[in-house]
Design an enzyme around this catalytic site. Sequence first.
Site, mmCIF file in Angstrom:
data_model
loop_
_atom_site.group_PDB
_atom_site.id
_atom_site.type_symbol
_atom_site.label_atom_id
_atom_site.label_comp_id
_atom_site.label_asym_id
_atom_site.label_seq_id
_atom_site.Cartn_x
_atom_site.Cartn_y
_atom_site.Cartn_z
ATOM 1 N N LYS A 20 41.142 125.928 77.921
ATOM 2 C CA LYS A 20 41.412 125.665 76.497
ATOM 3 C C LYS A 20 40.094 125.437 75.788
ATOM 4 O O LYS A 20 39.089 125.080 76.391
ATOM 5 C CB LYS A 20 42.308 124.430 76.309
ATOM 6 C CG LYS A 20 41.754 123.096 76.865
ATOM 7 C CD LYS A 20 40.782 122.362 75.985
ATOM 8 C CE LYS A 20 40.278 121.113 76.669
ATOM 9 N NZ LYS A 20 39.098 120.523 75.991
ATOM 10 N N ASP A 76 44.684 115.622 78.448
ATOM 11 C CA ASP A 76 44.711 117.046 78.099
ATOM 12 C C ASP A 76 45.876 117.802 78.714
ATOM 13 O O ASP A 76 46.066 118.966 78.420
ATOM 14 C CB ASP A 76 43.438 117.717 78.656
ATOM 15 C CG ASP A 76 42.370 117.819 77.605
ATOM 16 O OD1 ASP A 76 41.276 118.309 77.912
ATOM 17 O OD2 ASP A 76 42.648 117.387 76.480
HETATM 18 C C1 LIG Z 1 38.014 115.115 75.180
HETATM 19 C C2 LIG Z 1 39.144 116.037 75.479
HETATM 20 C C3 LIG Z 1 39.603 116.742 74.214
HETATM 21 O O1 LIG Z 1 40.544 117.730 74.545
HETATM 22 O O2 LIG Z 1 38.825 117.089 76.367
HETATM 23 P P1 LIG Z 1 37.729 117.345 77.484
HETATM 24 O O3 LIG Z 1 36.378 117.267 76.875
HETATM 25 O O4 LIG Z 1 37.912 116.324 78.561
HETATM 26 O O5 LIG Z 1 38.038 118.729 77.966
HETATM 27 C C4 LIG Z 1 40.332 115.282 76.072
HETATM 28 O O6 LIG Z 1 40.893 114.435 75.095
HETATM 29 C C5 LIG Z 1 39.991 114.481 77.289
HETATM 30 O O7 LIG Z 1 41.145 114.488 78.052
HETATM 31 P P2 LIG Z 1 40.955 114.343 79.620
HETATM 32 O O8 LIG Z 1 39.862 115.263 80.086
HETATM 33 O O9 LIG Z 1 42.294 114.466 80.226
HETATM 34 O O10 LIG Z 1 40.367 112.895 79.693
HETATM 35 P P3 LIG Z 1 40.881 111.808 80.682
HETATM 36 O O11 LIG Z 1 40.545 112.234 82.060
HETATM 37 O O12 LIG Z 1 42.288 111.460 80.327
HETATM 38 O O13 LIG Z 1 39.940 110.604 80.212
HETATM 39 C C6 LIG Z 1 38.689 110.404 80.770
HETATM 40 C C7 LIG Z 1 38.135 109.192 80.033
HETATM 41 O O14 LIG Z 1 37.778 109.596 78.700
HETATM 42 C C8 LIG Z 1 38.116 108.555 77.766
HETATM 43 N N1 LIG Z 1 39.048 109.101 76.764
HETATM 44 C C9 LIG Z 1 39.750 110.265 77.011
HETATM 45 C C10 LIG Z 1 40.594 110.756 76.013
HETATM 46 C C11 LIG Z 1 40.717 110.022 74.808
HETATM 47 N N2 LIG Z 1 41.525 110.446 73.822
HETATM 48 N N3 LIG Z 1 40.006 108.876 74.617
HETATM 49 C C12 LIG Z 1 39.174 108.403 75.575
HETATM 50 O O15 LIG Z 1 38.528 107.356 75.381
HETATM 51 C C13 LIG Z 1 38.735 107.433 78.569
HETATM 52 O O16 LIG Z 1 37.716 106.523 78.896
HETATM 53 C C14 LIG Z 1 39.199 108.117 79.840
HETATM 54 O O17 LIG Z 1 39.234 107.257 80.944
HETATM 55 N N1 LIG Z 2 41.631 121.002 90.325
HETATM 56 C C1 LIG Z 2 40.568 120.527 89.652
HETATM 57 N N2 LIG Z 2 39.769 121.367 88.973
HETATM 58 C C2 LIG Z 2 38.703 120.877 88.257
HETATM 59 N N3 LIG Z 2 38.363 119.575 88.183
HETATM 60 C C3 LIG Z 2 39.136 118.719 88.860
HETATM 61 C C4 LIG Z 2 40.263 119.147 89.606
HETATM 62 N N4 LIG Z 2 40.832 118.069 90.147
HETATM 63 C C5 LIG Z 2 40.105 117.016 89.742
HETATM 64 N N5 LIG Z 2 39.067 117.382 88.991
HETATM 65 C C6 LIG Z 2 38.082 116.454 88.368
HETATM 66 O O1 LIG Z 2 38.421 116.372 86.969
HETATM 67 C C7 LIG Z 2 37.240 116.438 86.168
HETATM 68 C C8 LIG Z 2 37.579 116.963 84.809
HETATM 69 O O2 LIG Z 2 38.250 118.187 85.012
HETATM 70 P P1 LIG Z 2 38.459 119.193 83.810
HETATM 71 O O3 LIG Z 2 39.856 119.053 83.286
HETATM 72 O O4 LIG Z 2 38.015 120.521 84.314
HETATM 73 O O5 LIG Z 2 37.485 118.642 82.697
HETATM 74 P P2 LIG Z 2 36.934 119.365 81.444
HETATM 75 O O6 LIG Z 2 38.027 119.429 80.433
HETATM 76 O O7 LIG Z 2 35.809 118.508 81.034
HETATM 77 O O8 LIG Z 2 36.516 120.740 81.923
HETATM 78 C C9 LIG Z 2 36.303 117.329 86.975
HETATM 79 O O9 LIG Z 2 34.960 117.043 86.654
HETATM 80 C C10 LIG Z 2 36.638 116.960 88.430
HETATM 81 O O10 LIG Z 2 35.823 115.871 88.870
#
Ligand SMILES: C[C@@](CO)(OP(=O)(O)O)[C@H](O)COP(=O)(O)OP(=O)(O)OC[C@H]1O[C@@H](n2ccc(N)nc2=O)[C@H](O)[C@@H]1O
Ligand SMILES: Nc1ncnc2c1ncn2[C@@H]1O[C@H](COP(=O)(O)OP(=O)(O)O)[C@@H](O)[C@H]1O
Length: 284
Positions: free
Chosen positions: A14, A140
């Site tokens: 995404k 996410d």
């Molecule tokens: C920022 C976003 C935007 O789409 O994407 P990514 O950059 O990760 O792809 C998402 O909200 C990320 O969602 P996700 O990747 O599932 O994050 P999570 O593992 O749930 O959260 C990791 C950590 O980020 C912080 N977190 C996450 C989401 C949010 N809305 N607020 C937060 O403060 C929290 O400290 C959480 O413990």
């Molecule tokens: N199947 C998986 N594929 C990718 N990352 C994974 C998986 N399972 C656990 N993880 C952990 O989740 C973290 C965040 O994954 P990901 O959703 O790919 O993040 P982001 O949105 O930042 O790309 C990775 O850095 C990894 O440590």
Amino acid sequence: MPAAISRNWPAPAKLNLFLHINGRRADGYHELQTLFQFIDCCDMLDFKVTETPELILHSNMSGVVADSDNLILRAAKSLQQTTGFKGGAEIWLDKRLPMGGGLGGGSSDAATTLVALNTLWHTQLLTEELARIGLKLGADIPVFIHGFAAFAEGVGERLQAVNPSEPWYLVIAPDAHVSTAEVFQDPLLPRDTPKLAIDTLMSQPWANDCQKLVVSKYPQVAKALGWLLEYAPSRMTGTGACVFGEFTQQQQALAALAKLPSEMQGFVAQGMNISPLITRLNHP
Ligand SMILES: C[C@@](CO)(OP(=O)(O)O)[C@H](O)COP(=O)(O)OP(=O)(O)OC[C@H]1O[C@@H](n2ccc(N)nc2=O)[C@H](O)[C@@H]1O
Ligand SMILES: Nc1ncnc2c1ncn2[C@@H]1O[C@H](COP(=O)(O)OP(=O)(O)O)[C@@H](O)[C@H]1O
């Protein structure tokens, strides 16, 4: 008669076409307004249902994430526990998406696991129920389970389907692993973008509130974004590190890719408002 393997379940990446941070909740999570769109670049998963409750994962990412932390096995286990299903599964992952890049690869793998096993195990939970399980594993995950491009609020769980244009993107994956948690904990992260109505958000220039901070901390991201901006309107996805440039035609995106400096990794993909996972689910 051993169970057959159900093959080619896609887990798309995404992009956050915009990402606004409106504030910080009491539980530490941040209120967001973001626009999710899928792209046609996916991890691929195969599944075989087993009679024993064991969950086994084979993947080309071994050693990178411990099985106990892998979102695929955590998702399968959550579905077993929620439904009381007595069987298990053997799962094969072909990891293609860059990890920790803001492309949601891990979250998408977890969502595809929940959707595929809900069908193959005949547990038949409703989409909303699967999204609730997914939300506990990552903010996410719900958007990947619902499978449509969406305007998202909350931490990313309140979704409203939208239908933006589906342009071609050149995505660059800088050699940097940006921790989502670290970005959200940084005191310099702007957290006060006012909440706006979706119509206003969809009609104004799109931006990512995390971009300035991540660009200042990761020179590789700054370099990739600076290069891409020479070719197209570009910005970072999620908390990074990946950046994407938007092109009307595939040829334009491929021409820019051909000029990518050798030290950078990139690929061309098209925006998708309907996830390929939904298409796979409807064509078992
Ligand atoms: C920022 C976003 C935007 O789409 O994407 P990514 O950059 O990760 O792809 C998402 O909200 C990320 O969602 P996700 O990747 O599932 O994050 P999570 O593992 O749930 O959260 C990791 C950590 O980020 C912080 N977190 C996450 C989401 C949010 N809305 N607020 C937060 O403060 C929290 O400290 C959480 O413990
Ligand atoms: N199947 C998986 N594929 C990718 N990352 C994974 C998986 N399972 C656990 N993880 C952990 O989740 C973290 C965040 O994954 P990901 O959703 O790919 O993040 P982001 O949105 O930042 O790309 C990775 O850095 C990894 O440590």
